[in-house]
Design a protein around this motif. Sequence first.
Motif, PDB file in Angstrom:
ATOM      1  N   TRP A  76     102.304 -22.022  54.219  1.00 57.14           N
ATOM      2  CA  TRP A  76     102.826 -20.898  53.441  1.00 57.14           C
ATOM      3  C   TRP A  76     102.877 -19.633  54.289  1.00 57.14           C
ATOM      4  O   TRP A  76     103.804 -18.837  54.162  1.00 57.14           O
TER       5      TRP A  76
ATOM      6  N   VAL B  35      97.650 -18.298  45.255  1.00 61.59           N
ATOM      7  CA  VAL B  35      97.389 -19.727  45.086  1.00 61.59           C
ATOM      8  C   VAL B  35      96.380 -20.232  46.108  1.00 61.59           C
ATOM      9  O   VAL B  35      95.468 -21.004  45.775  1.00 61.59           O
ATOM     10  N   SER B  36      96.516 -19.817  47.364  1.00 59.81           N
ATOM     11  CA  SER B  36      95.575 -20.269  48.389  1.00 59.81           C
ATOM     12  C   SER B  36      94.133 -19.895  48.049  1.00 59.81           C
ATOM     13  O   SER B  36      93.240 -20.750  48.134  1.00 59.81           O
TER      14      SER B  36
ATOM     15  N   LEU C  35     102.101 -17.464  47.018  1.00 62.39           N
ATOM     16  CA  LEU C  35     101.313 -18.621  47.426  1.00 62.39           C
ATOM     17  C   LEU C  35     100.176 -18.216  48.354  1.00 62.39           C
ATOM     18  O   LEU C  35      99.033 -18.674  48.211  1.00 62.39           O
TER      19      LEU C  35
ATOM     20  N   LEU D  58     104.587 -26.117  42.885  1.00 67.54           N
ATOM     21  CA  LEU D  58     105.079 -24.938  43.594  1.00 67.54           C
ATOM     22  C   LEU D  58     105.532 -25.283  45.009  1.00 67.54           C
ATOM     23  O   LEU D  58     106.574 -24.821  45.477  1.00 67.54           O
ATOM     24  N   SER D  59     104.755 -26.116  45.701  1.00 70.74           N
ATOM     25  CA  SER D  59     105.124 -26.504  47.060  1.00 70.74           C
ATOM     26  C   SER D  59     106.394 -27.339  47.049  1.00 70.74           C
ATOM     27  O   SER D  59     107.265 -27.189  47.914  1.00 70.74           O
TER      28      SER D  59
ATOM     29  N   ALA E 248      99.844 -26.715  42.275  1.00 70.94           N
ATOM     30  CA  ALA E 248     100.148 -26.342  43.661  1.00 70.94           C
ATOM     31  C   ALA E 248     101.204 -27.276  44.242  1.00 70.94           C
ATOM     32  O   ALA E 248     102.090 -26.842  45.000  1.00 70.94           O
TER      33      ALA E 248
ATOM     34  N   SER F 240      97.821 -26.040  53.635  1.00 69.96           N
ATOM     35  CA  SER F 240      98.703 -25.309  52.730  1.00 69.96           C
ATOM     36  C   SER F 240      98.793 -23.838  53.114  1.00 69.96           C
ATOM     37  O   SER F 240      99.888 -23.252  53.143  1.00 69.96           O
TER      38      SER F 240
END
Length: 452
Positions: A109, A194-195, A190, A217-218, A214, A105
Motif C-alpha cells: 500500500w 487499515v494497516s 489503507l 479492499l485490496s 482487508a 500489506s
Amino acid sequence: MARPVTNAAFEGLLRAAGYGNAHAAFARQLNHAGREQGTWRYDAASVYWWLRGRRPGEHAQAAMTETLARKLGRSVATTELGFGAVDSIGMCVYPASVDRAIYTSEQIWTMLGKHLNQHASGVFDSGKALEAALGWRYDLPDKAVSRSGRQQITSTDVQSLYALADHFTDLDRRHGSGSPRTRAVMADFLVRQVSPMLHGAYTDAVGRDLMRAAATLSGQLAFMSYDAGEHLMAQHHVTLGLRLAKAAGDRLYGAHLLANLATQAVFLGHARESARLAEAAIDGAGRAPAAVLARLHATAATAYGQSGERRACELSLTKAERTLDRTGTDPGPRWVGYFSPAHLAGAALRCLGDLRLYAQALRHAPDALNLGSRNTRTRALHTALVAMTHARAGDTDSACKWSQQLTQHTSGIESERVQQRIRALTRTLSAQRPSPQVNEVLHALAALPTVT
C-alpha cells in the motif's frame, strides 16, 4: 527463546539514542511524531519485530529518523535504519503466513502511494500468478488469526471497511480508474487506517472478518490498478488479497479474486495461464452459490476462447448459462451481485468472437448492452466489443453505427481497458475499405479523450 536481532543498524541507532532498553518509550515518541498520520498504535512489540526484520512503512521510517535525530543531535537518513527499499520486496510472492501478509500489506500500500503518478516497473508475472493460485488452493488453513496490540478492533470497526469498499466499487464502475486520484485516496486510507487495524488487538472471529474486509479492499484496489493499466501493481494487490482471503477462511472471495487475476491474464494475452487460474478458482470454490459459479465459468470461457479451444469454451459457456439461471434461488454473497446476464453475454460475445464465430457472438449483443445505469464503464466496453465484432465479420455499416454510439458512452470514463478497446476498434476499422463513413468514425474515435 527470543529471535536474534537481524537489523543491526537499527539496533545500533537505538542504543546510541538511549533507547536500547527503552523500546516502549521509543514507540511512544513515534506515536507522538505521527499524530497527524492518524491512529498510530506502535508499542514495544513493534520495535521488537522491526529489529528482527519486519519493515515499517515509509511514514513510520520518517518518524523514526525525526525521533532519533532529536536525541542524537544530528540528521539521520532513512538509509541508516537498515530496512532496505520498498521496491526490493518480492511483492508478487504469496505470503506464507498471516504475519507476513500483514507486514507485506503495508509495504504494497505504501508502494502504491509512491507510484501513483508513474507506471510501476516490471510486468505481469504469469508464473507468480500460478504460484499464488497453488498457495491459496493447497496451503493449510490458518489455525488462528487473533492478535494482541494496543488498538482494540471491534466488529463495528470492520463493518465500516465494507462500507468504504462499496463506495470505491461504485466509483470505479461509474468512472473507471484511469485517474490516480481515487486510488490515491484509497491508498492513503489503507496506509493510515487499515494497516494499524491489522496490527491491532482482535479476537479470532473479529480477526477473520477484518482479514476478509482487508481482502475486499485490496481486491478492489487490484481491479482499479488493472483498469488503470498498472498491471504489476494490480498483481501485487490481488496476490495479497488472496492471502488475506485465505486467512479469513473465505474460499468464495478467494476464488473471485483468482478469477480477477485470470481476467487480467486474458487481457494481457496469457490465455493458457488464464485458463489454469480460472479452473483453479472453480476447483477451490467447491459447492459454491450459482452466481459465483456462473462468474467463474464465464471467466474460464474467455480464457479458452482466446486460446482457440472451442470445445472447452462452449462447455464453459453452457455451464455459466445453466448456473446463472439458478441465481434466483441461490443469489450468493453480496459482492457477486454485479454479475448479471449482461456480463455473461459480454463474455460470450468476447470469447465467441475470438473463435471467429461472429454470427453466434452477435446473438449475445442485445443482452450484453442490457445494463444498469451504474455500469457506465461496462457499457462502453461492451459497445466497443459489439462494434469490433461487426467490423471483424465484415459488416462495416453496423460497425460504424456502433462506433458512433461508443463515442457517446465514454464521457467521464477514465479507463485504460476502454482505451485499449478503442485502439483495437480503430485498428480493425482502419483495415476496412476506405469510405467517408469509416473516415468520419475514425476521426471521431481519435478525438476521444485519452487516459493520462
